[in-house]
Design an enzyme around this catalytic site. Structure first.
Site, PDB file in Angstrom:
ATOM      1  N   GLU A 167      53.884  72.157  44.786  1.00  0.00           N
ATOM      2  CA  GLU A 167      52.431  72.205  44.994  1.00  0.00           C
ATOM      3  C   GLU A 167      52.055  72.241  46.469  1.00  0.00           C
ATOM      4  O   GLU A 167      51.329  71.371  46.963  1.00  0.00           O
ATOM      5  CB  GLU A 167      51.754  71.015  44.306  1.00  0.00           C
ATOM      6  CG  GLU A 167      51.860  71.077  42.785  1.00  0.00           C
ATOM      7  CD  GLU A 167      51.143  69.927  42.071  1.00  0.00           C
ATOM      8  OE1 GLU A 167      50.779  68.953  42.737  1.00  0.00           O
ATOM      9  OE2 GLU A 167      50.965  70.015  40.851  1.00  0.00           O
ATOM     10  N   GLU A 179      53.872  72.852  34.819  1.00  0.00           N
ATOM     11  CA  GLU A 179      53.477  71.484  34.480  1.00  0.00           C
ATOM     12  C   GLU A 179      52.224  71.483  33.615  1.00  0.00           C
ATOM     13  O   GLU A 179      51.272  72.216  33.881  1.00  0.00           O
ATOM     14  CB  GLU A 179      53.147  70.671  35.746  1.00  0.00           C
ATOM     15  CG  GLU A 179      54.290  70.392  36.672  1.00  0.00           C
ATOM     16  CD  GLU A 179      53.875  69.486  37.839  1.00  0.00           C
ATOM     17  OE1 GLU A 179      52.837  68.809  37.732  1.00  0.00           O
ATOM     18  OE2 GLU A 179      54.580  69.488  38.856  1.00  0.00           O
TER      19      GLU A 179
END
Lengths: 670, 670, 670
Positions: free
Chosen positions: A149, A305
């Site tokens: 991320e 995710e």
């Protein structure tokens, strides 16, 4: 069509390093019951595998890889560079970021490396190399996951220096820079590259989202995005030098603002992303994010995710209801995913994510609703095999999403502070979503000719070459839809002089003389050609027709009777211009005309609240039918008689869909 | 009555330096069509005219001055010192300000010079000198405009040192300082001037608007205002040394909090200001600001800036409606302006003000509503000639506005955080505005004897000499109106002991024993002598009559039946005391009595929602009749038969005023 | 039962040092009229009594002590260390605190010493010694008041170093620390004590109330509380070395979050506290704070500060109504106070507390409502003599209040950000308050066997030994009440694995599988066994019965029909578990059952809105009857015929209590 994987990856983040060895086998047993076939490992282990400047320690990771390999997992191997070890901060404080307020940080949290720190770069590259050397040839390592991320910003002195270099590369001369940023304004002319100061709260930043020189701040966003992209490429190349055929990704975050994902995707082998809607996020927004992620490369993506049950970092972390995780997973597959991965496989015992759900909850057993739902979905996906992998999502409509515009539009000082980029795009997207019309989210440099209609809301910043490109698209018969706050500035955020919407003026056949701003308690009214009335908000363009015809006129304020929505024939095509923020019903009326003009059809010809998506492989069409509402909904007749692959049962005219019900139907491709 | 100008200046900020030469002649042509006769230039050109420490470059400015001179413009020549060049920050970081949170800034934005930086002072003085040397004798340079919108604050170490010097000059001894600030409280006694720390977030500041020692923080505001005033005087004197007869101003900002404009005005040759109401600012507030600016010197003023159409820095930047800019301009002239100037003449192409309206919009043509309205007003003003210039605004009512009180009142810790100075003053002003009763906004050191009534809401801080001054005014027949939170502290913010309202107790004939605070959801009630009831908010004085009579008593809470509003005969005059925040209707009832007592009359004897203002020259009375409402309003009979100078047409009993309609009527002075 | 004082101390903070000598005698005269017998002095005089590093100056303090001694006052002598002198900051900047944002402060405000500054410690200890040497043997110095309202936090480098030492003492090995904080998460493993960084905005702090590693932040709170406690102990011991029998306290602040008052109380001779409810604080919250302060040592306490009339630092500082201060004072005595002291005796003339009420107001006379009420109460208390001193507040119910839980619960990231510790405790307390059931606020290490019922809402963090302790209590017949978010983590904030509520699972006879979070606009419903319905909010445990029975089931959401409230027999006792935030009516229904099970009785057996409290001395029972409502209320028959000690009059069946009426009745103890 190349398939990235041999099977649908089903699994997620797995951190056995946080657990004693006795738990590992428990994990393997439980995962087997859930048909889990993949694990993302080593995401935050830098401190573990490099305990000091000179030592690497791979024993534990070796064991983990071996265990998973033995179980025939598809391993998604992360490089661990998203959180630096404590010793690095202590020895080299420069690796830490400086925040927008000018505060240099210390060790803590994650995503905490200054992207322009040479120390960080040196050790991150070396770590990626070490990992690639060691695991690059393991056939179970299906995918490499660089960092995690990527995000945030740094405003340190190293970044300031690197920014100057970046600027010099871009502008070549100081005069070009002065002109691009319009530095004559407020007497900000610089005579030397070293006089340039990065824009933050101590310099040009007025508030976090406002700045004296948007051109400079937009460049800083580009620079920051590029800096992190360089970090990614550096690791990617390090991996590749030892594992030339590795599939390399990093997990993105949907409409996350700070990084220009279209630019990033060009450097990634496959897009992966983390989908975390809130309890009150509309499903159309979730769908739009998937389509955007698919659009980045125009290819299937990985869902890296999602939570099996609950998040922890939202203000209110509702549980996913029974069936919701399954339905949400199929929506994800429908929009182009080839993997379903969870964060995480076992819920952590401490620190800030301990209230984030996981496949194995704190109870530690298979005897939970969450585990049962995960296992059940695992079985379904397993039985699906590889048939969906790599399938396309054909679309005839493209909606432009552009980070330059995202940044530029939200930096404007005036006319209306409530104007938000993603909201505007989503309002248009929602129309197509509700009609089950497939959409591609496309960049400004997409090939428009693939689309019958290109939708470009708030196309505020129009880069070089965009005008001829759009003109040629429309001339050849394309339908182009745009509206207020479009065609205003060039790529340096300087206004196109000569009347709004600048380079789009001829195309749209209108001149926007003024832009009125409405406060939240205000609205204007308008009337459509068919006599129906509507209300509008936010901004009102005051439009003069220059060839276009009006589809709706304002009926209030001093510009009553001037056009609010227009349509213009241009070559073989048509340009629609929507000069104000319409209510959804009114926008629907306009877009219905657009669809009629462009002859674009929905997936099936039926009015339904079900979400219906079609993915097509070389020889087959897969219809995903999803009920994401709270009501029980009837099956459209189109599907009567077809067999639901997931259950093996044929659907009938009487079949109804309860909330979260899903069906997957398959047709031979014509 | 001396006229500052030969004609009404009509023009505004003009930045040809931001544009290529070919635009300049276009500008001249367009401006001619709009009867523009003035330009404010060189406002932000420091970096241009001083590219480095040792070079000055005036070629471009010469050209601009020459061009404007040729066109017979009244040039308003700015000194460019409101934004420092980048090189100065790089070489002398001390020129930057340190903010309230203790962060030293870097190059960026504007109004960014530490007022106590010797480097800044050296170069600012030199720049003013160079400009004055070069252009001081140009007869077209009608007015000098020092810096721009002085404002903000600095909290750097240089300021801290300068503050100590300022304090030593003021207090002479450390004992006097300790006493003034009551430093015995919380054991803050200092024994040495160097122990004094400036008040910010790192020391006494509790939040930006609260502080442990208001006396210190008020002194810091005084010091900061004085420091910037010294900057102004320094430039002014530098100009004067080369241009002894120059008319010198700087543009102010109405009720802007940080600078004591009454003190500043004493040093300025003429007041100028920038008027930027929001879309929802009441017209009475705009009028009050004009009256305040006129009141600063008791003379006509310049409107240095207004937008022809739209602002950019408000949250919601509505367009001015057709006629609104004209009506607003006449309201400005009505309240004492001798100039109408716009920001700006051509809309900028980039940076944060590109969405701020201008005479020439981005379209670049005369063919815009905005340009047409500007041109039309230009013609009207041109035809008016010089007859209005220098005309007075006679008033019999004075309302006290005082920066010391503004600061002190808003620093109080308790009793009610919602108490805001300008709101309180405006509530009173609004009464007079709605009745068309002319008002002067006056300082505490004004000559009260000029007024039949002096209104002094929240006269919290009462400096030395105020008590005898007010007593003598009332004794001689004056009417004095004051109320809650008045007479509480001396100029050091220390309480006058012996019972509120301290020095006003005898005058008002009351003793305020306690002050109750009401939360927003709370209210009290009161009943007037005539039996009508009303509701009150914010604060409630609990009053004992000591000679006064009650005009209204509370009817709720434990102090029900004690007086809320009182009236006291004192000498030949009367003191009214309003002990709580009344609703507008109730305040009107009290002020009607005040007006009856003082025999003050409105401009004309008629009830109307039109705003009616009278300016008087030596032999004439000019009546401005303005409709600033949304309704069409009838003409008061008083004006029937008079000729509107602007149109040349006679008004009749049937004339009505549509929204934004304006008339200007003229009578011989009796 | 030892009495701390010979009489009820009646007085408060007194700062004659802020006033000229002529005022002192005025004070003495006025105080005499109010039966004031005590003064707290020298609270903020450090700068006065130590004007420089080498000088002490006690002349003025000597005079004050002498004057008060002559008047036979009980002197509460403060040590003045809560605000450092300016010279100390100038010479030793390290004495200042660094705030959460990493900004090192300068001289200003109070409570401004870094608790780990050796310079501060050196001079604070020395000052305490000097004071004790000089006044330790004065018999009028009844009580020593160290510092003032200890509080706040420091995040400086000295604290960081001290934190590492504190950690090493606590954890011994770096491995133990890594495990306790779960530093494997996000790869935060440290290998050396010096790698540890304190948690603030520059490191692990996400927002002021959120953090990446709650375990670390909770330890930092413990460390900060301990550091200040060491400061207290250091001064206490310094005093004691010269005044071995001194009664030593410091004034606390109710439910103030930063300090673990139960730990502090162990080091204090007597608890004292400052009670400052807002205009809208429920009386039950005031009562709970008193009970908490009494509970700290299980002994009577001092009310060190309350305002006689008005505060200054609240947003809205309402006056206390007539009778309110008296009623509030008796409520304080009822809940265990042995003193009634005001802040302050004379209202200050300047600085930020000048709008804080005082016994002598700015008017400076005895002729104020406030003074009359103070004097009247003084007379009553004087006539009460010493009979109440040291009396007990017997209770059969204990409610656990625990700072570790306070900290840990509010650091959680998820599931619901609106969960606030004190609110949850107060909701339960309120039930007992409204029923007039006496309650002790108890620490987790209290002797539970003293109570028939122990109430433990949100007992989130359960330290070592708590499980057997509670089990043994219940096994022996105790009633234990707990609910959602209990038994979740150990003392390091790591989750008890194996299913919620962890160590309480067996006790409660349930398993909580999931915890749903509700946003503010959401609610669930539930139905009690008796068929009544109710609404619940915030969080919903999804409960499986494992021996317990359900008292109420959810009726909405997917977990409809699963239990929301349960009851479990365990040994001779019972455990109630309340799995969601009930509305007050529903909570009452459950707690009524608890009271029925435990056979706990209210003070008197009557339903009344009067607050009724009983204190018992060795031979007497004192009933305080208080009307803190807005209604007039009838006397419960139980008291008919008894004599009100305060008035000497007998109460009858017809006696009614107007708002703020109070009676004090006395019975012989059976």
């Amino acid at each position: 069509m190349k398939k990235a994987f041999k099977r649908i990856l089903y699994g997620g983040d797995y951190n056995p390093n946080q657990w004693p060895r006795e738990i590992w086998q428990e994990d393997m047993n439980l995962f087997r019951k859930a048909n889990i076939n993949s694990a993302t490992i080593n995401v935050f282990s830098w401190a573990k595998i490099q305990p000091s400047e000179h030592e690497y320690y791979f024993d534990e990771l070796d064991e983990i890889v071996e265990m998973l390999s033995k179980e025939n997992y598809d391993i998604v191997l992360a490089t661990s560079t998203a959180a630096l070890p404590a010793w690095m901060f202590k020895k080299y404080p420069e690796v830490a970021r400086t925040d927008y307020y000018g505060r240099h940080h210390k060790f803590g949290q994650r995503h905490n490396a200054c992207p322009n720190s040479l120390v960080y770069q040196k050790y991150a590259r070396r770590l990626a190399e070490e990992l690639a050397k060691r695991y690059g040839s393991n056939e179970h390592v299906t995918c490499w996951h660089v960092n995690n991320e990527y995000g945030g910003e740094c405003f340190c002195e190293n970044c300031e220096k690197a920014f100057r270099v970046w600027l010099k590369d871009k502008y070549q001369t100081i005069e070009a820079l002065n002109k691009a940023w319009n530095l004559e304004f407020w007497g900000h002319t610089v005579y030397d590259w070293d006089e340039i100061v990065l824009p933050n709260a101590l310099s040009e930043g007025i508030a976090k989202d406002k700045t004296a020189f948007a051109g400079m701040s937009i460049d800083y966003r580009r620079f920051n995005s590029d800096s992190m992209l360089e970090n990614f490429k550096m690791e990617r190349d390090a991996i590749r030098s030892f594992a030339p055929h590795a599939l390399i990704t990093t997990n993105l975050m949907g409409t996350y603002k700070n990084l220009d994902y279209f630019k990033w995707a060009k450097e990634m082998d496959i897009v992966s992303w983390d989908s975390y809607p809130s309890y009150d996020t509309p499903w159309s927004m979730v769908a739009m994010s998937h389509d955007l992620m698919r659009g980045l490369k125009g290819q299937p993506f990985m869902l890296m995710e999602q939570t099996p049950s609950q998040q922890n970092w939202q203000p209110y972390n509702s549980l996913k209801k029974p069936g919701q995780m399954r339905a949400q997973s199929y929506q994800t597959l429908a929009h182009g995913a080839d993997t379903i991965q969870f964060f995480q496989l076992r819920r952590s015992v401490g620190a800030c994510e301990k209230f984030h759900g996981a496949v194995i909850e704190h109870a530690g057993t298979e005897n939970t609703r969450v585990f049962r739902e995960v296992a059940s979905l695992g079985n379904e996906l397993h039985s699906l095999g590889d048939q969906l992998l790599g399938a396309d999502n054909p679309a005839q409509v493209g909606i432009i999403f552009d980070w330059d515009n995202y940044w530029a539009l939200e930096y404007t000082s005036g006319p209306n502070k409530d104007l938000k980029y993603v909201n505007e795009i989503h309002q248009y997207y929602r129309y197509f979503y509700e009609k089950n019309i497939p959409v591609d989210m496309i960049p400004v440099d997409a090939d428009f000719s693939k689309y019958k209609a290109v939708i470009a809301p708030v196309l505020y910043m129009l880069g070089d070459g965009m005008q001829p490109k759009i003109e040629s698209y429309v001339k050849d018969g394309g339908i182009f839809v745009t509206g207020f706050m479009s065609g205003i500035v060039d790529q340096s955020d300087n206004v196109y002089l000569g009347g709004y919407p600048g380079p789009l003026r001829k195309l749209a056949g209108i001149w926007v003389e003024e832009i009125d701003a409405l406060a939240p308690e205000q609205s204007n009214t308008l009337r459509f050609a068919d006599g129906t009335d509507s209300v509008c908000h936010l901004l009102c363009d005051i439009i003069h027709l220059e060839g276009a015809v009006s589809l709706a006129d304002y009926t209030s304020n001093f510009y009553a009777s001037s056009p609010a929505v227009t349509k213009n024939a241009f070559g073989l095509g048509t340009v629609f211009y929507i000069g104000t923020q319409l209510e959804q019903k009114a926008l629907e009326k306009v877009l219905d005309q657009v669809m009629a003009s462009s002859e674009v059809k929905p997936v099936i010809d039926a009015k339904t609240k079900l979400e219906i998506i079609c993915r097509s492989s070389q020889d087959k069409l897969y219809y995903f039918v999803l009920n994401l509402t709270n009501e029980t909904l009837p099956l459209p007749q189109f599907f009567a008689g077809k067999v639901d692959i997931l259950t093996g049962k044929a659907l009938t005219g009487q079949t109804s869909f309860a909330p979260y019900d899903v069906a997957l139907l398959c047709d031979e491709r014509q």
